[in-house]
Design an enzyme around this catalytic site. Structure first.
Site, PDB file in Angstrom:
ATOM      1  N   CYS A   1     -12.239 -28.679   9.951  1.00 52.38           N
ATOM      2  CA  CYS A   1     -11.097 -27.896   9.454  1.00 52.38           C
ATOM      3  C   CYS A   1      -9.862 -28.786   9.276  1.00 52.38           C
ATOM      4  O   CYS A   1      -9.549 -29.621  10.116  1.00 52.38           O
ATOM      5  CB  CYS A   1     -10.794 -26.757  10.425  1.00 52.38           C
ATOM      6  SG  CYS A   1      -9.383 -25.751   9.924  1.00 52.38           S
TER       7      CYS A   1
ATOM      8  N   ASP B   1      -8.012  -7.573   1.789  1.00 53.86           N
ATOM      9  CA  ASP B   1      -6.984  -7.728   2.831  1.00 53.86           C
ATOM     10  C   ASP B   1      -7.614  -7.295   4.130  1.00 53.86           C
ATOM     11  O   ASP B   1      -8.527  -6.461   4.136  1.00 53.86           O
ATOM     12  CB  ASP B   1      -5.774  -6.833   2.548  1.00 53.86           C
ATOM     13  CG  ASP B   1      -6.015  -5.404   3.033  1.00 53.86           C
ATOM     14  OD1 ASP B   1      -5.636  -5.074   4.167  1.00 53.86           O
ATOM     15  OD2 ASP B   1      -6.633  -4.617   2.271  1.00 53.86           O
TER      16      ASP B   1
ATOM     17  N   HIS C   1      -4.846 -21.307  12.268  1.00 56.59           N
ATOM     18  CA  HIS C   1      -6.251 -21.691  12.091  1.00 56.59           C
ATOM     19  C   HIS C   1      -7.081 -20.587  11.434  1.00 56.59           C
ATOM     20  O   HIS C   1      -7.797 -20.833  10.458  1.00 56.59           O
ATOM     21  CB  HIS C   1      -6.910 -22.090  13.413  1.00 56.59           C
ATOM     22  CG  HIS C   1      -8.381 -22.273  13.245  1.00 56.59           C
ATOM     23  ND1 HIS C   1      -8.922 -23.391  12.651  1.00 56.59           N
ATOM     24  CD2 HIS C   1      -9.430 -21.439  13.477  1.00 56.59           C
ATOM     25  CE1 HIS C   1     -10.223 -23.250  12.548  1.00 56.59           C
ATOM     26  NE2 HIS C   1     -10.564 -22.073  13.045  1.00 56.59           N
TER      27      HIS C   1
ATOM     28  N   ASP D   1      -3.511   8.034  -1.778  1.00 60.03           N
ATOM     29  CA  ASP D   1      -4.852   8.618  -1.804  1.00 60.03           C
ATOM     30  C   ASP D   1      -5.034   9.478  -0.558  1.00 60.03           C
ATOM     31  O   ASP D   1      -4.146   9.577   0.277  1.00 60.03           O
ATOM     32  CB  ASP D   1      -5.909   7.510  -1.862  1.00 60.03           C
ATOM     33  CG  ASP D   1      -5.788   6.541  -0.683  1.00 60.03           C
ATOM     34  OD1 ASP D   1      -4.717   6.511  -0.035  1.00 60.03           O
ATOM     35  OD2 ASP D   1      -6.745   5.800  -0.422  1.00 60.03           O
TER      36      ASP D   1
ATOM     37  N   CYS E   1      -6.104 -27.660  13.894  1.00 64.70           N
ATOM     38  CA  CYS E   1      -7.275 -28.515  14.130  1.00 64.70           C
ATOM     39  C   CYS E   1      -6.951 -29.997  13.973  1.00 64.70           C
ATOM     40  O   CYS E   1      -7.595 -30.832  14.599  1.00 64.70           O
ATOM     41  CB  CYS E   1      -8.412 -28.114  13.199  1.00 64.70           C
ATOM     42  SG  CYS E   1      -9.140 -26.536  13.687  1.00 64.70           S
TER      43      CYS E   1
ATOM     44  N   CYS F   1      -6.727 -27.656   8.964  1.00 61.81           N
ATOM     45  CA  CYS F   1      -5.475 -26.952   9.278  1.00 61.81           C
ATOM     46  C   CYS F   1      -4.633 -27.728  10.293  1.00 61.81           C
ATOM     47  O   CYS F   1      -5.136 -28.598  11.004  1.00 61.81           O
ATOM     48  CB  CYS F   1      -5.749 -25.536   9.779  1.00 61.81           C
ATOM     49  SG  CYS F   1      -6.122 -25.401  11.536  1.00 61.81           S
TER      50      CYS F   1
ATOM     51  N   ASP G   1       0.851  -1.183   0.000  1.00 56.43           N
ATOM     52  CA  ASP G   1       0.000   0.000   0.000  1.00 56.43           C
ATOM     53  C   ASP G   1       0.890   1.237   0.000  1.00 56.43           C
ATOM     54  O   ASP G   1       2.098   1.161   0.226  1.00 56.43           O
ATOM     55  CB  ASP G   1      -0.988  -0.007   1.161  1.00 56.43           C
ATOM     56  CG  ASP G   1      -0.285   0.005   2.484  1.00 56.43           C
ATOM     57  OD1 ASP G   1       0.938   0.162   2.504  1.00 56.43           O
ATOM     58  OD2 ASP G   1      -0.955  -0.153   3.512  1.00 56.43           O
ATOM     59  N   SER G   2       0.284   2.359  -0.280  1.00 55.15           N
ATOM     60  CA  SER G   2       1.056   3.592  -0.485  1.00 55.15           C
ATOM     61  C   SER G   2       1.487   4.227   0.828  1.00 55.15           C
ATOM     62  O   SER G   2       2.362   5.074   0.852  1.00 55.15           O
ATOM     63  CB  SER G   2       0.192   4.594  -1.231  1.00 55.15           C
ATOM     64  OG  SER G   2      -0.925   4.938  -0.414  1.00 55.15           O
ATOM     65  N   GLY G   3       0.855   3.814   1.909  1.00 54.08           N
ATOM     66  CA  GLY G   3       1.140   4.449   3.180  1.00 54.08           C
ATOM     67  C   GLY G   3       0.067   5.423   3.613  1.00 54.08           C
ATOM     68  O   GLY G   3       0.046   5.867   4.757  1.00 54.08           O
TER      69      GLY G   3
ATOM     70  N   GLY H   1     -11.098   3.929   1.840  1.00 54.14           N
ATOM     71  CA  GLY H   1     -11.880   4.719   2.794  1.00 54.14           C
ATOM     72  C   GLY H   1     -13.201   4.103   3.199  1.00 54.14           C
ATOM     73  O   GLY H   1     -14.132   4.815   3.574  1.00 54.14           O
TER      74      GLY H   1
ATOM     75  N   GLN I   1     -12.062   7.150  -3.796  1.00 54.60           N
ATOM     76  CA  GLN I   1     -12.553   7.637  -2.508  1.00 54.60           C
ATOM     77  C   GLN I   1     -13.991   8.127  -2.699  1.00 54.60           C
ATOM     78  O   GLN I   1     -14.634   7.733  -3.659  1.00 54.60           O
ATOM     79  CB  GLN I   1     -11.619   8.740  -1.970  1.00 54.60           C
ATOM     80  CG  GLN I   1     -10.281   8.208  -1.469  1.00 54.60           C
ATOM     81  CD  GLN I   1     -10.426   7.267  -0.278  1.00 54.60           C
ATOM     82  OE1 GLN I   1     -11.449   7.255   0.416  1.00 54.60           O
ATOM     83  NE2 GLN I   1      -9.409   6.429  -0.053  1.00 54.60           N
TER      84      GLN I   1
END
Lengths: 376, 376
Positions: B306, B268, B337, B147, B311, B308, B93-95, B218, B191
């Site tokens: 699950c 994300d 998990h 942005d 589990c 994983c 990301d741009s920060g 945003g 935005q």
């Protein structure tokens, strides 16, 4: 009791030997190092990672687990192996070391030890029989007798009393354990500090009780190294060669090599794992303090000759970054490396004994000064 | 610029689609979830564990890494992938988000954003061009434009100004990025909050600039859910169907499903990893707060269905014990998990789109109320 330890190779020039220690959860190749899993987990690692670095047996603190979650909970969950989901051998200590080092208000009598829980101050009374019952109920493969030792330095008569108590407790533990009919084994712990006469007496009294394995307790607490080596030499002549010997809590590589040379088979120590979390890493060229700014742009792995996941994938620069950012993965990657480093030395020790080259290996490791800082 | 995204399946009854996003470090199957690796590590996990739960791409914060160790250090080490030893795709990301949420003394002008480092208060000035240069030098596969957005709730004219600035900055970023000749791609961020007119204007202006991918920025900062869904519907009609869409920072499973239904491809969020460390675990039957005493002797895995590592190997009782003892392995096992749970839902989303059963999957997941506590 049938023998569950057998020597498969002996060094020609010393008492070093390679062996196999059978337990209900598998066989351990000795000399062996046990990573410490105080609370049922090697700090920062998953069991899969502990296995991947080559651990064949771990040490769990019965003291910690008996306070929380409690022996009833562990038992209700099917015992220690099921509770923590570790399918390989487990050795539990009796709690003695934790009591003397963590607990306030310790009162030792012939009957047992009274102490305050280090968690909430509640009063606990533990007899040698209790220590056996507790560990047996948890279901460890190897149980340790409750022992007693004073802090170093100590007066000769204080240590004499500690030896007397330790033997008396070992006899009671032995009797209590004889009632159980399981495949577990109970080992005796010798005391006597570095006093030749007292250590000898302690060992002889224990040997007379016929345990399937014996430990050196109360060492590595500040005594001079030459005195330590004398104790190991005494033990080497007194402990039966058919039984495994365990040097408790000592983790410097040099000391381990000296001890192997004097017939010791089993070790445990928090040194590699604690140092890892503190950013002190062992390499074949010496110690690395990963927080040092000189590693900020160092693209090399920690140890060029190391096959661990950390060294195969990450640079010193990245490891320093993770340490500085206090990321948990710093502790994880560092612990993987340090434990792999230790367990790899043990693999090499075993191999060298089998190929009659232990003295050469010992010399080469010590000459690399693994305890000192890596040369620049 | 040749297209590096292609749709391989479309849901008949909604805008949901499955696609392939090509990057210099491999192809990402969409819809995709990016675990957050703020400092170049997914908190508590090794990269091997991140890969083992099925992550195909991670998000790294260029803001954090540009402050420490600094872009020069990352560049000197061969770029982000080499520095952190993650061989798969990375989006940075741009920060912007970090600046507006972490930094004191933020001053935004047409030229760029002036702020104080949250670490030492030192003044930093970042232009849209700087944000591109910084990410390009680090070498991420997907870069994001700088942005600007105000906190929620906001006045309409404040947001109008934010949209104007965001478009102006996106144009400058686009121009700056056009000078680079690499295989990386720069995406635009829209935005406009939940104001229909402003969001529409922002999206239309960005689309006119022709980015290879577009984000919703945003959002998820307190706006009503119905307004959020309206924004996604607006975006679905305005963004070209040939380009990937990314909903930034939103992680509730229900919101993700609604967004996928409205044509979103990439997500994300720190939710699964942060919750894992706090002991809140997602299961197919609802949330589990692992510190609850009712799990102290619960031999079941977190989630019976699950696959994983956690589990497959550990009981709720042991996971509770590790959490209560504040062992790092608690964070490790919980994060494995939760991330596996998320990435498994994304696997099922992709499969359902390919087999034309996304609406059924969505209904079944939402009816299981994964956001609520597991029923007893």
């Amino acid at each position: 009791m049938s023998s569950r330890f057998r020597t498969i190779a002996e060094d020609l020039g010393s008492a070093a030997r390679a062996g196999l220690l059978e337990t209900p959860h598998g066989t351990v190749e000795t000399p062996a190092f046990m990573p410490v899993a105080s609370q049922g987990t090697v700090k920062a690692l998953t069991h899969a990672q502990v296995e991947s670095v080559g651990a064949q047996i771990i040490l769990v603190n019965s003291y910690h687990l008996s306070l929380r979650p409690g022996v009833e909970a562990v038992e209700a969950m099917g015992g220690l192996h099921t509770y923590i989901s570790w399918p390989r051998p487990i050795l539990t200590d009796s709690g003695g070391f934790q009591i003397y080092s963590l607990s306030p208000l310790v009162q030792v009598s012939d009957e047992g030890v009274r102490f305050a829980s280090h968690l909430d101050g509640s009063r606990v009374f533990l007899t040698p029989e209790d220590a056996v019952d507790l560990q047996a109920r948890m279901g460890a493969d190897i149980l340790m007798c409750l022992d007693y030792f004073p802090a170093y330095p100590y007066a000769e008569e204080t240590m004499a009393e500690a030896v007397r108590l330790t033997t008396a407790w070992a006899r009671r533990a032995r009797e209590r354990f004889a009632r159980t009919d399981g495949p577990q084994q109970l080992w005796g712990i010798s005391q006597g500090g570095v006093s030749p006469g007292l250590r000898r007496r302690s060992i002889e009294e224990l040997v007379a009780l016929e345990f399937p394995g014996y430990a050196y307790g109360g060492l590595g607490i500040g005594e001079p190294k030459t005195r330590l080596l004398e104790v190991l030499e005494t033990g080497n002549t007194l402990f039966p060669r058919t039984k495994p010997r365990y040097l408790m809590g000592m983790g410097y590589i040099e000391d381990i090599l000296e001890a192997v040379e004097r017939g010791v088979d089993l070790f445990d120590c928090v040194l590699p794992t604690r140092n890892a979390r503190n950013g002190t890493l062992f390499t074949s060229r010496g110690r690395v303090s990963i927080k040092n700014v000189k590693y900020a742009r160092d693209p090399r792995p920690l140890d060029e000759s190391c096959a661990c996941y950390t060294c195969q994938n990450f640079s010193r620069a990245y490891l320093r970054h993770l340490f500085e950012r206090q990321e948990m993965s710093s502790a994880v990657l560092n612990t993987i490396h340090n434990l792999h480093f230790y367990l790899d030395i043990f693999r090499r020790i075993r191999h060298s004994i089998e190929s009659n080259s232990f003295p050469i290996l010992k010399k080469s490791i010590i000459s690399k000064e693994t305890e000192k800082e890596e040369p620049t």
